[in-house]
Design an enzyme around this catalytic site. Structure first.
Site, PDB file in Angstrom:
ATOM      1  N   GLU A 131       0.831  -1.227   0.000  1.00 53.20           N
ATOM      2  CA  GLU A 131       0.000   0.000   0.000  1.00 53.20           C
ATOM      3  C   GLU A 131       0.857   1.265   0.000  1.00 53.20           C
ATOM      4  O   GLU A 131       0.541   2.257   0.640  1.00 53.20           O
ATOM      5  CB  GLU A 131      -0.999  -0.014   1.161  1.00 53.20           C
ATOM      6  CG  GLU A 131      -1.988  -1.154   0.996  1.00 53.20           C
ATOM      7  CD  GLU A 131      -3.238  -1.032   1.827  1.00 53.20           C
ATOM      8  OE1 GLU A 131      -3.654   0.101   2.103  1.00 53.20           O
ATOM      9  OE2 GLU A 131      -3.804  -2.082   2.162  1.00 53.20           O
ATOM     10  N   GLU A 147       9.214   5.098   0.944  1.00 57.30           N
ATOM     11  CA  GLU A 147       9.655   6.229   0.106  1.00 57.30           C
ATOM     12  C   GLU A 147       8.429   6.964  -0.460  1.00 57.30           C
ATOM     13  O   GLU A 147       8.404   8.202  -0.497  1.00 57.30           O
ATOM     14  CB  GLU A 147      10.556   5.734  -1.037  1.00 57.30           C
ATOM     15  CG  GLU A 147      11.913   5.216  -0.601  1.00 57.30           C
ATOM     16  CD  GLU A 147      11.875   3.811   0.024  1.00 57.30           C
ATOM     17  OE1 GLU A 147      10.850   3.121  -0.114  1.00 57.30           O
ATOM     18  OE2 GLU A 147      12.871   3.422   0.656  1.00 57.30           O
ATOM     19  N   THR A 193       5.261   2.157  -0.591  1.00 56.89           N
ATOM     20  CA  THR A 193       6.503   1.966   0.159  1.00 56.89           C
ATOM     21  C   THR A 193       6.753   3.163   1.092  1.00 56.89           C
ATOM     22  O   THR A 193       6.122   4.220   0.960  1.00 56.89           O
ATOM     23  CB  THR A 193       7.692   1.853  -0.819  1.00 56.89           C
ATOM     24  OG1 THR A 193       7.780   3.100  -1.531  1.00 56.89           O
ATOM     25  CG2 THR A 193       7.518   0.712  -1.805  1.00 56.89           C
TER      26      THR A 193
HETATM   27  C1  LIG Z   1       2.434  -9.235   0.125  1.00 60.23           C
HETATM   28  C2  LIG Z   1       1.971  -8.158  -0.816  1.00 60.23           C
HETATM   29  C3  LIG Z   1       0.615  -7.899  -0.949  1.00 60.23           C
HETATM   30  C4  LIG Z   1       0.180  -6.924  -1.858  1.00 60.23           C
HETATM   31  N1  LIG Z   1      -1.183  -6.734  -2.044  1.00 60.23           N
HETATM   32  C5  LIG Z   1      -1.587  -5.896  -3.025  1.00 60.23           C
HETATM   33  C6  LIG Z   1      -2.981  -5.818  -3.367  1.00 60.23           C
HETATM   34  O1  LIG Z   1      -3.833  -6.485  -2.762  1.00 60.23           O
HETATM   35  N2  LIG Z   1      -3.354  -4.999  -4.396  1.00 60.23           N
HETATM   36  C7  LIG Z   1      -2.442  -4.264  -5.089  1.00 60.23           C
HETATM   37  O2  LIG Z   1      -2.845  -3.540  -6.004  1.00 60.23           O
HETATM   38  N3  LIG Z   1      -1.120  -4.307  -4.795  1.00 60.23           N
HETATM   39  C8  LIG Z   1      -0.672  -5.119  -3.788  1.00 60.23           C
HETATM   40  N4  LIG Z   1       0.672  -5.204  -3.497  1.00 60.23           N
HETATM   41  C9  LIG Z   1       1.618  -4.417  -4.272  1.00 60.23           C
HETATM   42  C10 LIG Z   1       2.297  -3.302  -3.482  1.00 60.23           C
HETATM   43  O3  LIG Z   1       1.390  -2.272  -3.228  1.00 60.23           O
HETATM   44  C11 LIG Z   1       3.515  -2.850  -4.294  1.00 60.23           C
HETATM   45  O4  LIG Z   1       4.472  -3.906  -4.202  1.00 60.23           O
HETATM   46  C12 LIG Z   1       4.109  -1.569  -3.783  1.00 60.23           C
HETATM   47  O5  LIG Z   1       3.239  -0.486  -4.034  1.00 60.23           O
HETATM   48  C13 LIG Z   1       5.479  -1.257  -4.436  1.00 60.23           C
HETATM   49  O6  LIG Z   1       5.447  -1.408  -5.812  1.00 60.23           O
HETATM   50  P1  LIG Z   1       6.580  -2.288  -6.545  1.00 60.23           P
HETATM   51  O7  LIG Z   1       6.629  -3.582  -5.828  1.00 60.23           O
HETATM   52  O8  LIG Z   1       6.284  -2.328  -7.994  1.00 60.23           O
HETATM   53  O9  LIG Z   1       7.920  -1.529  -6.269  1.00 60.23           O
HETATM   54  P2  LIG Z   1       8.523  -0.320  -7.167  1.00 60.23           P
HETATM   55  O10 LIG Z   1       7.476   0.702  -7.377  1.00 60.23           O
HETATM   56  O11 LIG Z   1       9.191  -0.899  -8.345  1.00 60.23           O
HETATM   57  O12 LIG Z   1       9.607   0.280  -6.164  1.00 60.23           O
HETATM   58  C14 LIG Z   1      10.945  -0.237  -6.063  1.00 60.23           C
HETATM   59  C15 LIG Z   1      11.729   0.697  -5.150  1.00 60.23           C
HETATM   60  O13 LIG Z   1      11.807   2.006  -5.746  1.00 60.23           O
HETATM   61  C16 LIG Z   1      11.293   2.975  -4.837  1.00 60.23           C
HETATM   62  N5  LIG Z   1      10.628   4.053  -5.560  1.00 60.23           N
HETATM   63  C17 LIG Z   1       9.720   3.959  -6.551  1.00 60.23           C
HETATM   64  N6  LIG Z   1       9.304   5.165  -6.944  1.00 60.23           N
HETATM   65  C18 LIG Z   1       9.968   6.063  -6.180  1.00 60.23           C
HETATM   66  C19 LIG Z   1       9.985   7.490  -6.094  1.00 60.23           C
HETATM   67  N7  LIG Z   1       9.189   8.244  -6.851  1.00 60.23           N
HETATM   68  N8  LIG Z   1      10.794   8.080  -5.181  1.00 60.23           N
HETATM   69  C20 LIG Z   1      11.599   7.317  -4.373  1.00 60.23           C
HETATM   70  N9  LIG Z   1      11.633   5.977  -4.418  1.00 60.23           N
HETATM   71  C21 LIG Z   1      10.810   5.359  -5.305  1.00 60.23           C
HETATM   72  C22 LIG Z   1      10.329   2.209  -3.934  1.00 60.23           C
HETATM   73  O14 LIG Z   1      10.095   2.885  -2.707  1.00 60.23           O
HETATM   74  C23 LIG Z   1      11.050   0.887  -3.777  1.00 60.23           C
HETATM   75  O15 LIG Z   1      12.009   1.013  -2.762  1.00 60.23           O
HETATM   76  C24 LIG Z   1       1.124  -6.155  -2.574  1.00 60.23           C
HETATM   77  C25 LIG Z   1       2.495  -6.399  -2.409  1.00 60.23           C
HETATM   78  C26 LIG Z   1       2.924  -7.394  -1.552  1.00 60.23           C
HETATM   79  C27 LIG Z   1       4.399  -7.668  -1.440  1.00 60.23           C
END
Ligand SMILES: Cc1cc2nc3c(=O)[nH]c(=O)nc-3n(C[C@H](O)[C@H](O)[C@H](O)COP(=O)(O)OP(=O)(O)OC[C@H]3O[C@@H](n4cnc5c(N)ncnc54)[C@H](O)[C@@H]3O)c2cc1C
Length: 381
Positions: free
Chosen positions: A364, A368, A366
Site C-alpha cells: 500500500e 519512500e 513503500t
Molecule cells: C504481500 C503483498 C501484498 C500486496 N497486495 C496488493 C494488493 O492487494 N493490491 C495491489 O494492487 N497491490 C498489492 N501489493 C503491491 C504493493 O502495493 C507494491 O508492491 C508496492 O506499491 C510497491 O510497488 P513495486 O513492488 O512495484 O515496487 P517499485 O514501485 O518498483 O519500487 C521499487 C523501489 O523504488 C522505490 N521508488 C519507486 N518510486 C519512487 C519514487 N518516486 N521516489 C523514491 N523511491 C521510489 C520504492 O520505494 C522501492 O524502494 C502487494 C504487495 C505485496 C508484497
C-alpha cells in the site's frame, strides 16, 4: 477531547480475537507459514464474527464499527499472526471499502452483504508487473464495446488474486499519463477471460495469498463500473488513504507482539546468573521499543480519529503508515536480538514477526512513497 483508553467495543473485540485466536490461529500458524497455506476457511469464521465487514454499515450486513474498532481488530489479529491481519485488512480496506465508498446502491446491495460475512472473499487490483509505485502508468486496458468493456492485461502481487470471489480492478480507459484515464470495475470469479495466476513464494506474510490476476478479453458489463468512468485512479488514492491506517494498525500489532514477547523473555532468560533484563544493554532496548510502539499507536489512532470524523487523512494516514511500519521492522529486529540464538529459530515467535514486518514498509505504498505523500502535503501548507 482526546481519550487514550480503549472503548467498550474495542475491549470486546480484543477479547474476542484473543479467545478465538487461541483456538483457531495460534495452534496452526507455524504450519500455515511453513507450507505457505492460505487458510480460507478461517476467514469464513472471521466473517461470522463480523471481522470481514468491520466498517460496513448494519444495513449492508456489516458490523457497523468505526476506525478505532477496526485498528484494534487488525492489531490484535496481527499479534497472533500478521499474515491473517494482512488478509483481513486487504479484504476490508481495499475491495470492500472501494465498493462501500464508490459503488451504486445496487452494487452495495449486491456485494457488501456477501463480503461482510466473507461468503465472498474480496481482492483489489491496482499493481501491475511493471507499475507498482507508479500505478498511474498501468497498462491493463478496458476498451468499450457496446454496453460492455473488454479488459486485457495482468495485475500482480494481489492479495487473494487467486482465491478472491470478487475483485475490484483498475484498468485504463483513457490515455497513458492521464490520472482521469482509469476506471474501477467489479469483476466476479468465473467471468470468462478472468483468472488467477501464479502465487508468489514470499519471505513473510506467507499465510496471506498473494497472486496474479490475468485478464484475456474479459467481457464486463458497464453496470460493473464503480462510480464514474475515468475516476478509478482518483478513487484508488482515496481508498488507499484509509487503507494505510490498516497497514499502520498491522504494523502496530506486530510491534506490540514483538515487544510483549521480548519483555517476557528478557525476564526469564538468565545469563551471568541474572535475567538478561537486568543488563542495561537489554533494558534500554526495551525502553526504545516501548516508546516507539507508543508513538506508533498515537499516530495510528490520530489518523483513525480523523477518519471517524470524516476528515481527509492523506497526511496523517501516510505518517501513521510510514512511522508504524518502520517501527515494526526495527522493533522486531531488536526482538530477535534480545532472543539471541533462539530468536533465529522457529521455536519462538519473533523470527516470524521479523519476516512479516518487512511487508509493512512496502505494501500500500513503500516508505519512500509515504515520504513523497507527506512532503507534498506539508509543502502545500
Ligand atoms: C504481500 C503483498 C501484498 C500486496 N497486495 C496488493 C494488493 O492487494 N493490491 C495491489 O494492487 N497491490 C498489492 N501489493 C503491491 C504493493 O502495493 C507494491 O508492491 C508496492 O506499491 C510497491 O510497488 P513495486 O513492488 O512495484 O515496487 P517499485 O514501485 O518498483 O519500487 C521499487 C523501489 O523504488 C522505490 N521508488 C519507486 N518510486 C519512487 C519514487 N518516486 N521516489 C523514491 N523511491 C521510489 C520504492 O520505494 C522501492 O524502494 C502487494 C504487495 C505485496 C508484497
Amino acid at each position: 477531547m482526546l481519550n487514550f483508553t480503549l472503548n467498550e467495543n474495542q475491549r470486546m473485540i480484543a477479547d474476542m480475537i484473543r479467545d478465538f485466536g487461541a483456538k483457531e490461529i495460534t495452534p496452526f500458524r507455524k504450519d500455515w507459514d511453513d507450507k505457505q497455506h492460505f487458510p480460507i476457511e478461517l476467514f469464513k469464521k472471521l466473517g461470522q464474527l463480523g471481522l470481514m465487514g468491520v466498517l460496513v454499515p448494519h444495513e449492508y450486513g456489516g458490523a457497523g464499527f468505526g476506525y478505532f474498532e477496526y485498528v484494534t481488530a487488525i492489531a490484535e489479529l496481527a499479534k497472533l499472526d500478521p499474515a491473517i491481519g494482512l488478509s483481513m485488512a486487504a479484504h476490508n480496506s481495499l475491495c470492500t471499502n472501494h465498493i462501500l465508498m464508490f459503488g451504486s446502491e445496487e452494487q452495495k446491495q449486491k456485494y457488501l452483504p456477501k463480503l461482510a460475512t466473507c461468503e465472498w472473499l474480496g481482492a483489489w487490483g491496482l499493481t501491475e508487473p511493471n507499475t507498482g509505485s507508479d500505478a498511474g502508468n498501468m497498462r491493463t486496458v478496458a476498451k468499450k464495446d457496446g454496453d460492455y468493456y473488454i479488459i486485457n492485461g495482468a495485475k500482480n502481487f494481489i492479495t487473494h488474486g487467486f482465491s478472491g470471489d470478487v475483485a475490484v480492478v483498475i484498468a485504463r480507459t483513457g490515455e497513458i499519463g492521464d490520472s482521469h484515464g482509469m476506471t474501477a470495475f467489479v469483476v466476479e470469479k468465473g467471468t470468462p477471460g478472468f483468472r488467477g495466476g501464479r502465487k508468489e513464494d514470499k519471505l513473510g506474510m506467507r499465510a496471506s495469498e498473494t497472486a496474479e490476476m490475468i485478464f484475456e478479453d474479459c467481457k464486463v458489463h458497464e453496470s460493473q463500473v464503480l462510480g464514474e468512468v475515468g475516476e478509478g485512479f482518483i478513487q484508488s488514492m482515496k481508498v488507499l488513504d484509509g487503507g494505510r491506517i490498516s497497514i499502520a494498525a498491522l504494523s502496530l500489532g506486530i510491534a506490540e507482539g514483538a515487544l510483549e514477547a521480548s519483555i517476557q523473555y528478557s525476564k526469564e532468560r538468565q545469563q551471568f546468573n541474572q535475567p538478561i533484563s537486568k543488563f542495561q544493554g537489554i533494558s534500554f532496548k526495551l525502553a526504545d521499543m516501548a516508546t516507539q510502539v507508543e508513538a506508533a499507536s498515537l499516530l495510528t489512532f490520530k489518523a483513525a480519529d480523523l477518519k471517524n470524523r470524516g476528515e481527509k487523512v492523506t497526511l496523517e494516514g501516510a505518517q501513521a503508515k510510514y512511522y508504524s511500519s518502520e517501527v515494526a521492522v526495527s522493533v522486531s529486529n531488536e526482538a530477535v536480538q534480545i532472543f539471541g540464538g533462539y530468536g533465529f529459530t522457529k521455536d519462538y515467535p519473533v523470527e516470524k514477526y521479523y519476516r512479516d514486518a518487512k511487508l509493512c514498509t512496502i505494501g500500500e505504498g513503500t516508505s519512500e512513497i509515504q515520504k513523497l505523500v507527506i512532503s507534498r502535503e506539508v509543502l502545500r501548507k
